[in-house]
Design a protein around this motif. Sequence first.
Motif, PDB file in Angstrom:
ATOM      1  N   THR A 282     143.672 -46.237  36.398  1.00 37.61           N
ATOM      2  CA  THR A 282     142.572 -45.424  35.881  1.00 37.61           C
ATOM      3  C   THR A 282     141.244 -46.155  35.990  1.00 37.61           C
ATOM      4  O   THR A 282     140.241 -45.576  36.417  1.00 37.61           O
ATOM      5  CB  THR A 282     142.844 -45.050  34.412  1.00 37.61           C
ATOM      6  OG1 THR A 282     144.124 -44.421  34.337  1.00 37.61           O
ATOM      7  CG2 THR A 282     141.781 -44.130  33.879  1.00 37.61           C
ATOM      8  N   VAL A 283     141.226 -47.424  35.625  1.00 41.01           N
ATOM      9  CA  VAL A 283     139.985 -48.208  35.694  1.00 41.01           C
ATOM     10  C   VAL A 283     139.499 -48.339  37.129  1.00 41.01           C
ATOM     11  O   VAL A 283     138.299 -48.199  37.406  1.00 41.01           O
ATOM     12  CB  VAL A 283     140.191 -49.603  35.054  1.00 41.01           C
ATOM     13  CG1 VAL A 283     139.064 -50.550  35.391  1.00 41.01           C
ATOM     14  CG2 VAL A 283     140.334 -49.467  33.547  1.00 41.01           C
ATOM     15  N   LEU A 284     140.410 -48.581  38.059  1.00 41.60           N
ATOM     16  CA  LEU A 284     140.002 -48.719  39.459  1.00 41.60           C
ATOM     17  C   LEU A 284     139.471 -47.410  40.034  1.00 41.60           C
ATOM     18  O   LEU A 284     138.452 -47.398  40.733  1.00 41.60           O
ATOM     19  CB  LEU A 284     141.176 -49.222  40.298  1.00 41.60           C
ATOM     20  CG  LEU A 284     141.567 -50.672  40.090  1.00 41.60           C
ATOM     21  CD1 LEU A 284     142.820 -51.000  40.879  1.00 41.60           C
ATOM     22  CD2 LEU A 284     140.442 -51.602  40.445  1.00 41.60           C
ATOM     23  N   LEU A 285     140.146 -46.301  39.737  1.00 46.01           N
ATOM     24  CA  LEU A 285     139.673 -45.012  40.244  1.00 46.01           C
ATOM     25  C   LEU A 285     138.338 -44.615  39.622  1.00 46.01           C
ATOM     26  O   LEU A 285     137.411 -44.205  40.327  1.00 46.01           O
ATOM     27  CB  LEU A 285     140.721 -43.935  39.976  1.00 46.01           C
ATOM     28  CG  LEU A 285     141.980 -43.994  40.831  1.00 46.01           C
ATOM     29  CD1 LEU A 285     142.984 -42.960  40.354  1.00 46.01           C
ATOM     30  CD2 LEU A 285     141.648 -43.793  42.282  1.00 46.01           C
ATOM     31  N   LEU A 286     138.236 -44.731  38.310  1.00 41.56           N
ATOM     32  CA  LEU A 286     137.004 -44.357  37.632  1.00 41.56           C
ATOM     33  C   LEU A 286     135.862 -45.296  38.002  1.00 41.56           C
ATOM     34  O   LEU A 286     134.733 -44.858  38.239  1.00 41.56           O
ATOM     35  CB  LEU A 286     137.217 -44.348  36.115  1.00 41.56           C
ATOM     36  CG  LEU A 286     136.073 -43.828  35.272  1.00 41.56           C
ATOM     37  CD1 LEU A 286     135.780 -42.379  35.617  1.00 41.56           C
ATOM     38  CD2 LEU A 286     136.412 -43.960  33.803  1.00 41.56           C
ATOM     39  N   GLY A 287     136.147 -46.587  38.068  1.00 42.33           N
ATOM     40  CA  GLY A 287     135.115 -47.558  38.449  1.00 42.33           C
ATOM     41  C   GLY A 287     134.616 -47.340  39.864  1.00 42.33           C
ATOM     42  O   GLY A 287     133.421 -47.414  40.137  1.00 42.33           O
ATOM     43  N   GLY A 288     135.518 -47.052  40.779  1.00 45.40           N
ATOM     44  CA  GLY A 288     135.114 -46.786  42.160  1.00 45.40           C
ATOM     45  C   GLY A 288     134.282 -45.524  42.274  1.00 45.40           C
ATOM     46  O   GLY A 288     133.297 -45.478  43.010  1.00 45.40           O
ATOM     47  N   TYR A 289     134.675 -44.504  41.524  1.00 45.13           N
ATOM     48  CA  TYR A 289     133.924 -43.251  41.537  1.00 45.13           C
ATOM     49  C   TYR A 289     132.515 -43.447  40.983  1.00 45.13           C
ATOM     50  O   TYR A 289     131.535 -42.976  41.564  1.00 45.13           O
ATOM     51  CB  TYR A 289     134.675 -42.197  40.724  1.00 45.13           C
ATOM     52  CG  TYR A 289     133.935 -40.888  40.605  1.00 45.13           C
ATOM     53  CD1 TYR A 289     133.892 -40.005  41.664  1.00 45.13           C
ATOM     54  CD2 TYR A 289     133.264 -40.547  39.438  1.00 45.13           C
ATOM     55  CE1 TYR A 289     133.207 -38.806  41.573  1.00 45.13           C
ATOM     56  CE2 TYR A 289     132.584 -39.354  39.330  1.00 45.13           C
ATOM     57  CZ  TYR A 289     132.559 -38.489  40.390  1.00 45.13           C
ATOM     58  OH  TYR A 289     131.871 -37.320  40.285  1.00 45.13           O
ATOM     59  N   LEU A 290     132.407 -44.156  39.869  1.00 43.81           N
ATOM     60  CA  LEU A 290     131.096 -44.374  39.259  1.00 43.81           C
ATOM     61  C   LEU A 290     130.236 -45.320  40.088  1.00 43.81           C
ATOM     62  O   LEU A 290     129.022 -45.147  40.171  1.00 43.81           O
ATOM     63  CB  LEU A 290     131.268 -44.923  37.839  1.00 43.81           C
ATOM     64  CG  LEU A 290     131.884 -43.951  36.840  1.00 43.81           C
ATOM     65  CD1 LEU A 290     132.118 -44.658  35.516  1.00 43.81           C
ATOM     66  CD2 LEU A 290     131.009 -42.738  36.657  1.00 43.81           C
ATOM     67  N   LEU A 291     130.843 -46.324  40.691  1.00 41.85           N
ATOM     68  CA  LEU A 291     130.091 -47.286  41.495  1.00 41.85           C
ATOM     69  C   LEU A 291     129.571 -46.658  42.785  1.00 41.85           C
ATOM     70  O   LEU A 291     128.523 -47.050  43.292  1.00 41.85           O
ATOM     71  CB  LEU A 291     130.974 -48.489  41.820  1.00 41.85           C
ATOM     72  CG  LEU A 291     130.294 -49.698  42.416  1.00 41.85           C
ATOM     73  CD1 LEU A 291     129.249 -50.233  41.435  1.00 41.85           C
ATOM     74  CD2 LEU A 291     131.291 -50.760  42.735  1.00 41.85           C
ATOM     75  N   ALA A 292     130.267 -45.655  43.295  1.00 33.92           N
ATOM     76  CA  ALA A 292     129.857 -45.017  44.545  1.00 33.92           C
ATOM     77  C   ALA A 292     128.548 -44.254  44.401  1.00 33.92           C
ATOM     78  O   ALA A 292     127.849 -44.037  45.382  1.00 33.92           O
ATOM     79  CB  ALA A 292     130.946 -44.079  45.031  1.00 33.92           C
ATOM     80  N   ASP A 293     128.214 -43.853  43.189  1.00 35.62           N
ATOM     81  CA  ASP A 293     126.990 -43.086  42.969  1.00 35.62           C
ATOM     82  C   ASP A 293     126.092 -43.804  41.969  1.00 35.62           C
ATOM     83  O   ASP A 293     125.616 -43.210  41.007  1.00 35.62           O
ATOM     84  CB  ASP A 293     127.345 -41.684  42.474  1.00 35.62           C
ATOM     85  CG  ASP A 293     126.156 -40.741  42.543  1.00 35.62           C
ATOM     86  OD1 ASP A 293     125.321 -40.926  43.451  1.00 35.62           O
ATOM     87  OD2 ASP A 293     126.062 -39.835  41.701  1.00 35.62           O
ATOM     88  N   SER A 294     125.868 -45.088  42.193  1.00 38.09           N
ATOM     89  CA  SER A 294     125.056 -45.860  41.262  1.00 38.09           C
ATOM     90  C   SER A 294     123.953 -46.593  42.026  1.00 38.09           C
ATOM     91  O   SER A 294     123.824 -46.482  43.238  1.00 38.09           O
ATOM     92  CB  SER A 294     125.926 -46.873  40.510  1.00 38.09           C
ATOM     93  OG  SER A 294     126.346 -47.884  41.387  1.00 38.09           O
ATOM     94  N   LEU A 295     123.195 -47.366  41.294  1.00 39.63           N
ATOM     95  CA  LEU A 295     122.121 -48.159  41.906  1.00 39.63           C
ATOM     96  C   LEU A 295     122.670 -49.339  42.702  1.00 39.63           C
ATOM     97  O   LEU A 295     121.975 -49.904  43.526  1.00 39.63           O
ATOM     98  CB  LEU A 295     121.177 -48.681  40.819  1.00 39.63           C
ATOM     99  CG  LEU A 295     120.423 -47.613  40.035  1.00 39.63           C
ATOM    100  CD1 LEU A 295     119.638 -48.266  38.903  1.00 39.63           C
ATOM    101  CD2 LEU A 295     119.494 -46.832  40.924  1.00 39.63           C
ATOM    102  N   PHE A 296     123.935 -49.690  42.465  1.00 39.79           N
ATOM    103  CA  PHE A 296     124.532 -50.828  43.141  1.00 39.79           C
ATOM    104  C   PHE A 296     125.166 -50.467  44.481  1.00 39.79           C
ATOM    105  O   PHE A 296     125.752 -51.326  45.150  1.00 39.79           O
ATOM    106  CB  PHE A 296     125.602 -51.473  42.252  1.00 39.79           C
ATOM    107  CG  PHE A 296     125.046 -52.006  40.964  1.00 39.79           C
ATOM    108  CD1 PHE A 296     124.188 -53.088  40.968  1.00 39.79           C
ATOM    109  CD2 PHE A 296     125.371 -51.402  39.763  1.00 39.79           C
ATOM    110  CE1 PHE A 296     123.663 -53.560  39.778  1.00 39.79           C
ATOM    111  CE2 PHE A 296     124.860 -51.878  38.584  1.00 39.79           C
ATOM    112  CZ  PHE A 296     123.995 -52.960  38.584  1.00 39.79           C
ATOM    113  N   THR A 297     125.067 -49.217  44.872  1.00 40.38           N
ATOM    114  CA  THR A 297     125.682 -48.773  46.118  1.00 40.38           C
ATOM    115  C   THR A 297     125.198 -49.571  47.328  1.00 40.38           C
ATOM    116  O   THR A 297     126.025 -49.980  48.151  1.00 40.38           O
ATOM    117  CB  THR A 297     125.426 -47.274  46.325  1.00 40.38           C
ATOM    118  OG1 THR A 297     125.913 -46.567  45.182  1.00 40.38           O
ATOM    119  CG2 THR A 297     126.116 -46.767  47.563  1.00 40.38           C
ATOM    120  N   PRO A 298     123.887 -49.840  47.488  1.00 37.57           N
ATOM    121  CA  PRO A 298     123.474 -50.650  48.653  1.00 37.57           C
ATOM    122  C   PRO A 298     124.060 -52.065  48.647  1.00 37.57           C
ATOM    123  O   PRO A 298     124.392 -52.604  49.692  1.00 37.57           O
ATOM    124  CB  PRO A 298     121.958 -50.702  48.536  1.00 37.57           C
ATOM    125  CG  PRO A 298     121.590 -49.511  47.718  1.00 37.57           C
ATOM    126  CD  PRO A 298     122.735 -49.312  46.781  1.00 37.57           C
TER     127      PRO A 298
END
Length: 51
Positions: free
Chosen positions: A28-44
Amino acid sequence: MQVPLWLALVAVGYLGCKLFRPPIWLITVLLLGGYLLADSLFTPLVDAAVK
C-alpha cells in the motif's frame, strides 16, 4: 510478440506478491507513494534520477 506495459506490470506485481509475500502495508505504501510522487513537485528530480 508485444505485451502491453500495464499487463507486464500486473503480471510482475502478482508474481512478486505470490513469491515474496511482502506485508500488505508495504504494498500500500509503495503504490500510494508512487502515485503521489508522480504528480508532485519532485517529479523532475525523480525523472532525472531514473534516467
